[in-house]
Scaffold this motif. Structure first.
Motif, PDB file in Angstrom:
ATOM      1  N   THR A 146       0.870  -1.159   0.000  1.00  0.00           N
ATOM      2  CA  THR A 146       0.000   0.000   0.000  1.00  0.00           C
ATOM      3  C   THR A 146       0.914   1.219   0.000  1.00  0.00           C
ATOM      4  O   THR A 146       1.832   1.304   0.817  1.00  0.00           O
ATOM      5  CB  THR A 146      -0.937   0.033   1.219  1.00  0.00           C
ATOM      6  N   ALA A 147       0.689   2.133  -0.935  1.00  0.00           N
ATOM      7  CA  ALA A 147       1.487   3.359  -1.030  1.00  0.00           C
ATOM      8  C   ALA A 147       0.601   4.545  -0.663  1.00  0.00           C
ATOM      9  O   ALA A 147      -0.536   4.652  -1.132  1.00  0.00           O
ATOM     10  CB  ALA A 147       2.031   3.522  -2.443  1.00  0.00           C
ATOM     11  N   PHE A 148       1.137   5.442   0.171  1.00  0.00           N
ATOM     12  CA  PHE A 148       0.446   6.648   0.632  1.00  0.00           C
ATOM     13  C   PHE A 148       1.303   7.840   0.237  1.00  0.00           C
ATOM     14  O   PHE A 148       2.481   7.907   0.610  1.00  0.00           O
ATOM     15  CB  PHE A 148       0.261   6.582   2.153  1.00  0.00           C
ATOM     16  N   VAL A 149       0.745   8.773  -0.519  1.00  0.00           N
ATOM     17  CA  VAL A 149       1.495   9.963  -0.927  1.00  0.00           C
ATOM     18  C   VAL A 149       1.516  10.941   0.245  1.00  0.00           C
ATOM     19  O   VAL A 149       0.478  11.448   0.664  1.00  0.00           O
ATOM     20  CB  VAL A 149       0.887  10.621  -2.185  1.00  0.00           C
ATOM     21  N   VAL A 150       2.720  11.174   0.770  1.00  0.00           N
ATOM     22  CA  VAL A 150       2.905  12.081   1.910  1.00  0.00           C
ATOM     23  C   VAL A 150       2.911  13.523   1.429  1.00  0.00           C
ATOM     24  O   VAL A 150       2.286  14.395   2.032  1.00  0.00           O
ATOM     25  CB  VAL A 150       4.204  11.747   2.671  1.00  0.00           C
ATOM     26  N   LYS A 151       3.665  13.781   0.344  1.00  0.00           N
ATOM     27  CA  LYS A 151       3.708  15.143  -0.203  1.00  0.00           C
ATOM     28  C   LYS A 151       3.942  15.079  -1.699  1.00  0.00           C
ATOM     29  O   LYS A 151       4.479  14.097  -2.225  1.00  0.00           O
ATOM     30  CB  LYS A 151       4.789  15.983   0.486  1.00  0.00           C
ATOM     31  N   GLU A 156      -3.500  10.620  -0.892  1.00  0.00           N
ATOM     32  CA  GLU A 156      -4.120   9.533  -1.657  1.00  0.00           C
ATOM     33  C   GLU A 156      -3.257   8.275  -1.586  1.00  0.00           C
ATOM     34  O   GLU A 156      -2.055   8.341  -1.345  1.00  0.00           O
ATOM     35  CB  GLU A 156      -4.324   9.953  -3.113  1.00  0.00           C
ATOM     36  N   THR A 157      -3.896   7.120  -1.826  1.00  0.00           N
ATOM     37  CA  THR A 157      -3.211   5.832  -1.742  1.00  0.00           C
ATOM     38  C   THR A 157      -3.507   4.981  -2.964  1.00  0.00           C
ATOM     39  O   THR A 157      -4.461   5.234  -3.697  1.00  0.00           O
ATOM     40  CB  THR A 157      -3.664   5.022  -0.506  1.00  0.00           C
ATOM     41  N   TRP A 158      -2.670   3.957  -3.142  1.00  0.00           N
ATOM     42  CA  TRP A 158      -2.965   2.884  -4.085  1.00  0.00           C
ATOM     43  C   TRP A 158      -2.426   1.585  -3.522  1.00  0.00           C
ATOM     44  O   TRP A 158      -1.621   1.576  -2.602  1.00  0.00           O
ATOM     45  CB  TRP A 158      -2.448   3.158  -5.494  1.00  0.00           C
ATOM     46  N   TYR A 159      -2.900   0.493  -4.088  1.00  0.00           N
ATOM     47  CA  TYR A 159      -2.553  -0.856  -3.634  1.00  0.00           C
ATOM     48  C   TYR A 159      -1.937  -1.630  -4.788  1.00  0.00           C
ATOM     49  O   TYR A 159      -2.378  -1.506  -5.935  1.00  0.00           O
ATOM     50  CB  TYR A 159      -3.824  -1.569  -3.149  1.00  0.00           C
ATOM     51  N   GLU A 160      -0.922  -2.428  -4.478  1.00  0.00           N
ATOM     52  CA  GLU A 160      -0.296  -3.323  -5.455  1.00  0.00           C
ATOM     53  C   GLU A 160      -0.351  -4.744  -4.904  1.00  0.00           C
ATOM     54  O   GLU A 160       0.148  -5.006  -3.812  1.00  0.00           O
ATOM     55  CB  GLU A 160       1.165  -2.938  -5.688  1.00  0.00           C
ATOM     56  N   ALA A 161      -0.949  -5.639  -5.655  1.00  0.00           N
ATOM     57  CA  ALA A 161      -1.018  -7.043  -5.244  1.00  0.00           C
ATOM     58  C   ALA A 161       0.355  -7.701  -5.408  1.00  0.00           C
ATOM     59  O   ALA A 161       1.165  -7.284  -6.244  1.00  0.00           O
ATOM     60  CB  ALA A 161      -2.055  -7.788  -6.077  1.00  0.00           C
ATOM     61  N   LYS A 162       0.589  -8.732  -4.641  1.00  0.00           N
ATOM     62  CA  LYS A 162       1.841  -9.493  -4.716  1.00  0.00           C
ATOM     63  C   LYS A 162       2.116  -9.916  -6.161  1.00  0.00           C
ATOM     64  O   LYS A 162       1.246 -10.474  -6.831  1.00  0.00           O
ATOM     65  CB  LYS A 162       1.726 -10.727  -3.821  1.00  0.00           C
ATOM     66  N   GLY A 163       3.326  -9.597  -6.654  1.00  0.00           N
ATOM     67  CA  GLY A 163       3.746 -10.020  -7.976  1.00  0.00           C
ATOM     68  C   GLY A 163       3.201  -9.218  -9.143  1.00  0.00           C
ATOM     69  O   GLY A 163       3.581  -9.445 -10.294  1.00  0.00           O
ATOM     70  N   GLU A 164       2.309  -8.267  -8.899  1.00  0.00           N
ATOM     71  CA  GLU A 164       1.722  -7.464  -9.977  1.00  0.00           C
ATOM     72  C   GLU A 164       2.788  -6.551 -10.590  1.00  0.00           C
ATOM     73  O   GLU A 164       3.617  -5.979  -9.882  1.00  0.00           O
ATOM     74  CB  GLU A 164       0.581  -6.620  -9.399  1.00  0.00           C
ATOM     75  N   LEU A 165       2.771  -6.410 -11.906  1.00  0.00           N
ATOM     76  CA  LEU A 165       3.750  -5.566 -12.584  1.00  0.00           C
ATOM     77  C   LEU A 165       3.416  -4.093 -12.380  1.00  0.00           C
ATOM     78  O   LEU A 165       2.343  -3.626 -12.740  1.00  0.00           O
ATOM     79  CB  LEU A 165       3.807  -5.878 -14.083  1.00  0.00           C
ATOM     80  N   HIS A 166       4.368  -3.383 -11.769  1.00  0.00           N
ATOM     81  CA  HIS A 166       4.273  -1.932 -11.601  1.00  0.00           C
ATOM     82  C   HIS A 166       5.087  -1.342 -12.752  1.00  0.00           C
ATOM     83  O   HIS A 166       6.315  -1.364 -12.730  1.00  0.00           O
ATOM     84  CB  HIS A 166       4.853  -1.539 -10.242  1.00  0.00           C
ATOM     85  N   ALA A 215       8.417  14.835  -4.232  1.00  0.00           N
ATOM     86  CA  ALA A 215       7.272  14.043  -3.776  1.00  0.00           C
ATOM     87  C   ALA A 215       7.792  12.974  -2.827  1.00  0.00           C
ATOM     88  O   ALA A 215       8.984  12.641  -2.841  1.00  0.00           O
ATOM     89  CB  ALA A 215       6.552  13.403  -4.957  1.00  0.00           C
ATOM     90  N   GLN A 216       6.907  12.436  -2.000  1.00  0.00           N
ATOM     91  CA  GLN A 216       7.313  11.401  -1.044  1.00  0.00           C
ATOM     92  C   GLN A 216       6.166  10.429  -0.831  1.00  0.00           C
ATOM     93  O   GLN A 216       5.007  10.823  -0.715  1.00  0.00           O
ATOM     94  CB  GLN A 216       7.699  12.041   0.286  1.00  0.00           C
ATOM     95  N   LEU A 217       6.537   9.138  -0.782  1.00  0.00           N
ATOM     96  CA  LEU A 217       5.585   8.063  -0.492  1.00  0.00           C
ATOM     97  C   LEU A 217       5.939   7.417   0.835  1.00  0.00           C
ATOM     98  O   LEU A 217       7.124   7.264   1.159  1.00  0.00           O
ATOM     99  CB  LEU A 217       5.673   6.948  -1.535  1.00  0.00           C
ATOM    100  N   LEU A 218       4.932   6.987   1.560  1.00  0.00           N
ATOM    101  CA  LEU A 218       5.090   6.066   2.673  1.00  0.00           C
ATOM    102  C   LEU A 218       4.545   4.746   2.158  1.00  0.00           C
ATOM    103  O   LEU A 218       3.384   4.672   1.737  1.00  0.00           O
ATOM    104  CB  LEU A 218       4.300   6.532   3.896  1.00  0.00           C
ATOM    105  N   THR A 219       5.383   3.717   2.105  1.00  0.00           N
ATOM    106  CA  THR A 219       4.943   2.422   1.589  1.00  0.00           C
ATOM    107  C   THR A 219       4.913   1.403   2.706  1.00  0.00           C
ATOM    108  O   THR A 219       5.778   1.384   3.572  1.00  0.00           O
ATOM    109  CB  THR A 219       5.853   1.926   0.450  1.00  0.00           C
ATOM    110  N   VAL A 220       3.911   0.545   2.647  1.00  0.00           N
ATOM    111  CA  VAL A 220       3.734  -0.521   3.634  1.00  0.00           C
ATOM    112  C   VAL A 220       3.682  -1.844   2.876  1.00  0.00           C
ATOM    113  O   VAL A 220       2.822  -2.033   2.015  1.00  0.00           O
ATOM    114  CB  VAL A 220       2.435  -0.339   4.439  1.00  0.00           C
TER     115      VAL A 220
END
Length: 168
Positions: free
Chosen positions: A101-106, A125-135, A147-152
């Motif tokens: 899960t990615a969260f845009v901090v700034k 805003e956020t987005w989700y990436e499933a395991k193994g999905e091509l980004h 820009a900065q992301l907080l990723t989990v």
């Protein structure tokens, strides 16, 4: 007449919120993180050091915040990272060995997952990436603002590697 949400639909909303809460908690514990040993996420963050020969663009910088075992999910860990995108920064195609899960901090981050149109996400805003999905890519569309992301990440044990560069 108002309908009550089905309990089977609630995890779709609660899981990203729970992951975001875990990320924020992890970020608050940054001061206690042991940074004396190399963190596998830095080694795995190879996409941040690849360059695109066609265009010399700034690269992302990855800062590990935490990696903790999930006590209720043996063999799984939750890892949080800050990803800094200088103006114009770009990451090439890659995959992840766990859910993200990615969260845009700034700032803003433009991102494209395989089979979907590119989208620009703004702070909050956020987005989700499933395991193994091509980004397919992620980039900072601004030529002046960072820009900065907080990723989990929720992945298997050992806290990494977290990035699988796509060949070619």
């Amino acid at each position: 007449m108002h309908s009550i949400p089905s309990p089977f639909k609630m995890p779709q909303v609660l899981l990203p919120l729970g992951l975001l809460a875990a990320a924020l908690l992890a970020a608050m514990t940054l001061a206690t993180w042991n940074l004396e040993r190399p963190h596998p996420a830095l080694i795995a963050g190879q996409h941040a050091t690849h360059s695109n020969p066609a265009a010399a663009r700034p690269q992302t910088q990855i800062k590990p915040l935490s990696c903790q075992p999930l006590s209720d999910m043996p063999g799984k860990v939750v890892t949080t990272l800050l990803v800094d995108f200088p103006p114009g920064a770009h990451t090439p195609a890659h995959r992840h060995p766990g859910s993200v899960t990615a969260f845009v901090v700034k700032g803003q981050v433009r991102s494209q997952m395989q089979g979907s149109p590119a989208q620009t996400y703004s702070a909050g805003e956020t987005w989700y990436e499933a395991k193994g999905e091509l980004h397919s890519f992620a980039e900072n569309p601004s030529s002046t603002e960072p820009a900065q992301l907080l990723t989990v990440f929720v992945s298997d044990e050992n806290c990494g590697p977290l990035v699988i560069p796509e060949p070619g």
